[in-house]
Design an enzyme around this catalytic site. Structure first.
Site, PDB file in Angstrom:
ATOM      1  N   CYS A   5      82.594  15.895  67.612  1.00 58.24           N
ATOM      2  CA  CYS A   5      82.816  17.307  67.305  1.00 58.24           C
ATOM      3  C   CYS A   5      84.263  17.649  67.650  1.00 58.24           C
ATOM      4  CB  CYS A   5      81.849  18.209  68.053  1.00 58.24           C
ATOM      5  SG  CYS A   5      81.959  19.932  67.457  1.00 58.24           S
ATOM      6  N   CYS A  65      87.260  19.285  60.116  1.00 55.16           N
ATOM      7  CA  CYS A  65      85.946  19.515  60.715  1.00 55.16           C
ATOM      8  C   CYS A  65      85.039  18.345  60.369  1.00 55.16           C
ATOM      9  CB  CYS A  65      85.340  20.812  60.174  1.00 55.16           C
ATOM     10  SG  CYS A  65      83.630  21.107  60.700  1.00 55.16           S
TER      11      CYS A  65
END
Length: 255
Positions: free
Chosen positions: A81, A199
């Site tokens: 992440c 992302c």
């Protein structure tokens, strides 16, 4: 005899992209480097909304999830992440990677750790990037944190597009074809690289090469950078066909 490499991944519970894009990339590598094979093993950290509070709560689960991965004796662990680390402040990936390696060592399963946050910064340096354009699905305040993190590492963010999607499941549902238009909203004057997806949840693999050809800039994503870092941690050649300049052979890497 083929070498088998076990890849552990620390994955947000709502993420459905990294467990598809990273394996897809490494399956392509197996096609051209058949002596190296890979298996993929994930531990999940609870997170639904991409907000500063939810990201901090997810980070607090690192020890539990890493301990679970240690049981299968990984050859490398990637925490995937990107924004969860970058939102905590500059250079935070160094501490997170060291924490993961310490946990693995304590569990009798020593292995290197990489992070999508550190991988993106290191990959941009490897490409010789000094000024970049950036596409993110994040709220603008999170994009500013990501840009600040990258700039602290010595790479200027010339322009950024924020798609303002906070629900992580909705990020995965974004059509990667739309990225072929989103990047054109960027002012890329004097830029020497393009981050098409900053992302790990926003899919981009299917359009990276097309956008790279059209933009004329080395084009990468959180997924391609993470794959590059995984291969580096395994001391393997960082080559994957069809994945942009970063993962081409060394002589072709820098445009």
């Amino acid at each position: 005899m083929n070498a088998m490499h076990r890849i552990g991944m620390l994955v947000p519970s709502s993420n459905t992209t990294m467990e598809t894009e990273v394996p897809a990339l490494l399956r392509e590598r197996e096609r051209v480097r058949p002596d190296d094979n890979f298996t993929f093993h994930s531990a999940r950290l609870r997170m639904e909304e991409v907000t500063p509070e939810a990201l901090r709560a997810m980070n607090a689960q690192t020890e539990r999830a890493t301990t679970e991965l240690a049981d299968m004796r990984p050859n490398v662990v990637a925490t995937v992440c990107l924004v969860a680390i970058m939102a905590q402040g500059p250079k935070h990936h160094h501490g997170v990677q060291a924490e993961i390696e310490t946990i693995l060592e304590r569990q009798g399963a020593p292995a290197p750790a990489v992070s999508s946050a550190g991988a993106l910064v290191d990959a941009l340096h490897a490409l010789g990037a000094r000024r970049i354009g950036l596409v993110t699905p994040y709220l603008k305040k999170l994009t500013r944190l990501v840009a600040g993190y990258i700039e602290d590492a010595g790479i200027e963010v010339g322009d950024a597009v924020s798609l303002e999607v906070s629900d992580n499941r909705a990020v995965a549902a974004l059509d990667p074809e739309d990225l072929k238009n989103h990047w054109k909203r960027l002012d890329l004057r004097n830029c020497d690289a393009l981050v098409l997806s900053a992302c790990v949840q926003m899919r981009s693999l299917s359009v990276i090469e097309e956008v790279e050809r059209e933009s004329g800039l080395p084009t990468l994503s959180a997924a391609t950078a993470t794959t590059w870092a995984i291969l580096g941690a395994l001391d393997l050649e960082q080559v994957v066909p069809g994945a942009g300049a970063l993962l081409r052979s060394t002589p072709e890497r820098v445009a």
